[in-house]
Design an enzyme around this catalytic site. Structure first.
Site, PDB file in Angstrom:
ATOM      1  N   ARG A 146       0.489  -1.302  -0.080  1.00 57.92           N
ATOM      2  CA  ARG A 146       0.126  -0.455  -0.146  1.00 57.92           C
ATOM      3  C   ARG A 146       0.432   1.514  -0.318  1.00 57.92           C
ATOM      4  NH1 ARG A 146      -2.193   1.693   3.869  1.00 57.92           N
ATOM      5  NH2 ARG A 146      -2.076   0.456   5.511  1.00 57.92           N
ATOM      6  N   TYR A 170     -16.637  16.182 -15.400  1.00 55.12           N
ATOM      7  CA  TYR A 170     -17.189  15.516 -15.460  1.00 55.12           C
ATOM      8  C   TYR A 170     -18.095  15.044 -14.437  1.00 55.12           C
ATOM      9  CZ  TYR A 170     -16.878   9.927 -14.867  1.00 55.12           C
ATOM     10  OH  TYR A 170     -17.413   8.830 -14.120  1.00 55.12           O
ATOM     11  N   ASP A 187      -8.265  18.420 -15.849  1.00 58.32           N
ATOM     12  CA  ASP A 187      -8.620  17.395 -15.505  1.00 58.32           C
ATOM     13  C   ASP A 187      -8.077  16.957 -16.859  1.00 58.32           C
ATOM     14  OD1 ASP A 187     -10.023  14.717 -16.502  1.00 58.32           O
ATOM     15  OD2 ASP A 187     -11.175  14.499 -14.807  1.00 58.32           O
ATOM     16  N   LYS A 220      -9.268   5.090 -18.986  1.00 58.58           N
ATOM     17  CA  LYS A 220      -9.134   5.785 -20.150  1.00 58.58           C
ATOM     18  C   LYS A 220      -8.129   5.465 -21.378  1.00 58.58           C
ATOM     19  CE  LYS A 220     -13.434   6.968 -18.026  1.00 58.58           C
ATOM     20  NZ  LYS A 220     -13.972   8.447 -17.745  1.00 58.58           N
TER      21      LYS A 220
END
Ligand SMILES: *Cc1c(COP(=O)(O)O)cnc(C)c1O
Length: 371
Positions: free
Chosen positions: A47, A99, A171, A195
């Protein structure tokens, strides 16, 4: 190095143990300590960090030209970390056409935690200036926007935001490689790597990049390992593999998209086409200045309202009816019904993610669907 070369080589090393050219995937969650108790090889627990995530963060930072990056399990987790790096009472200024999931995150979760937010049309600079407050700490730019492909002048907004003493995030999910936000003054870049970076609709991820590795970014980094919304080693490996072909894919997506946009723009049953590559698009001039090509996303409005739009998406044979974007296969989507109550998407609007098929076939498919 030019961007195609960087995409192939950034974050890549021959495996010292085996000579493997393609990097091994390190599934180990824990790493050996030295006899004296240190971790001289740099890894302790997955992590906190692991070799695949480190390679991904390093690779994408080099591609975008930033000093540091933090990868997350999704684009939304990356956005969440950016907002959590702010403090209660801070004000966020976001693009109204950002978005849907990002504005929902602000509205439904972060307002309750004491952040304040306003949504303005950032393609109008006066609106940006007017909405600034003394507590404005972060501006959320997204261009081209979703789903109306509005173009925001990144350099102009960044200047206004910097004069107000705040940070400017871009973004850049819809235009990796084509648009270089750090060169235009953005302080931070976010990608949903689900994406175009992944590029094959088979992995979810997100990343935050910082032009300068400052205190704000260190907070994002702390949230990454303390909050724990980290990507798996295999997901990191897939996203970095996707990056190797990203510049060539973006070129092909863009070449296909302009052809489809031009076809739709002259079609009788189409009222409007939203694609910044078309001269008639209100943001065309700015897009020409800040993008090298216009990307693979477009939307269009069908004559006859919601039903007519639904009928078109029902009839396509190559375009797949699905949400998301950036994969090799072309997708068609009715945004208003996916976004649901409170949507600002026109009811007759269909969004296309243009894939890597031959543009002739895509045009033929839309032609028969528009019938
Ligand atoms: C998809 C998307 C996101 C969110 O990313 P996830 O990986 O789905 O969480 C953020 N911004 C833009 C522009 C997107 O298209």
């Amino acid at each position: 190095m030019k961007i195609e070369t960087l995409a192939v080589h950034a974050g890549h090393a021959i495996d010292p143990a085996t000579g493997a050219v393609s990097a091994p995937i390190h599934l180990s969650t824990t790493f050996e300590r030295d006899v004296e108790g240190a971790y001289s090889r740099g890894f302790m627990y997955t992590r906190n960090n692991n070799p695949n995530r480190q390679a991904l963060e390093h690779g994408i930072s080099m591609l975008e030209g930033g000093e540091a990056a933090a990868a997350f399990g999704s684009g939304t987790a990356a956005a969440m970390a950016l907002f959590q790096a702010l403090a209660p009472g801070d004000h966020v200024l976001a693009h109204v056409d950002a978005y849907y999931g990002t504005s929902r995150l602000l509205r439904e979760i972060l307002l309750r935690w004491g952040l304040e937010a306003d949504f303005v049309d950032m393609s109008n600079l006066d609106e940006v200036r007017k909405a600034l407050r003394s507590k404005t700490k972060l501006a959320w730019v997204e261009t081209p926007s979703n789903p109306l492909l509005k173009v925001v002048d990144i350099a102009a907004v960044a200047e206004i935001i910097h004069n107000a003493g705040a940070l400017c995030v871009c973004d850049n999910t819809w235009a990796p490689v084509l648009q270089r936000p750090f060169d235009l003054g953005a302080d931070l870049i976010l990608h949903s790597t689900t994406k175009y970076f992944g590029g094959h609709c088979d992995v979810a991820g997100g990343i935050v990049m910082a032009r300068i590795d400052n205190e704000f970014f260190q907070r994002v980094h702390t949230i990454q390992y303390s909050g724990g919304a980290v990507p798996s080693p295999f997901d990191c490996w897939l996203i970095l593999r996707g990056m190797r072909t990203l510049p060539w894919r973006m070129r092909a997506h863009s070449e296909n998209a302009i052809r489809v946009a031009e076809f739709l723009a002259q079609h009788q049953r189409v009222e409007r086409v939203h694609y910044p590559g078309l001269q008639a698009h209100p943001g065309h001039e700015i897009a020409r200045r800040q993008m090298s090509m216009f990307g693979g996303m477009l939307s269009f409005e069908v004559t006859g309202g919601r039903e007519a739009a639904m009928n078109v998406s029902a009839k396509t044979k190559i375009f797949i009816r699905a949400t998301s974007l950036g994969g090799v296969e072309s997708l068609i989507e009715h945004r208003a019904s996916i976004e649901g109550a409170g949507t600002t998407s026109p009811e007759n609007l269909l969004r296309l993610s243009i894939g890597l098929e031959n543009a002739d076939d895509l045009i033929e498919d839309l032609d028969q669907a528009l019938g």
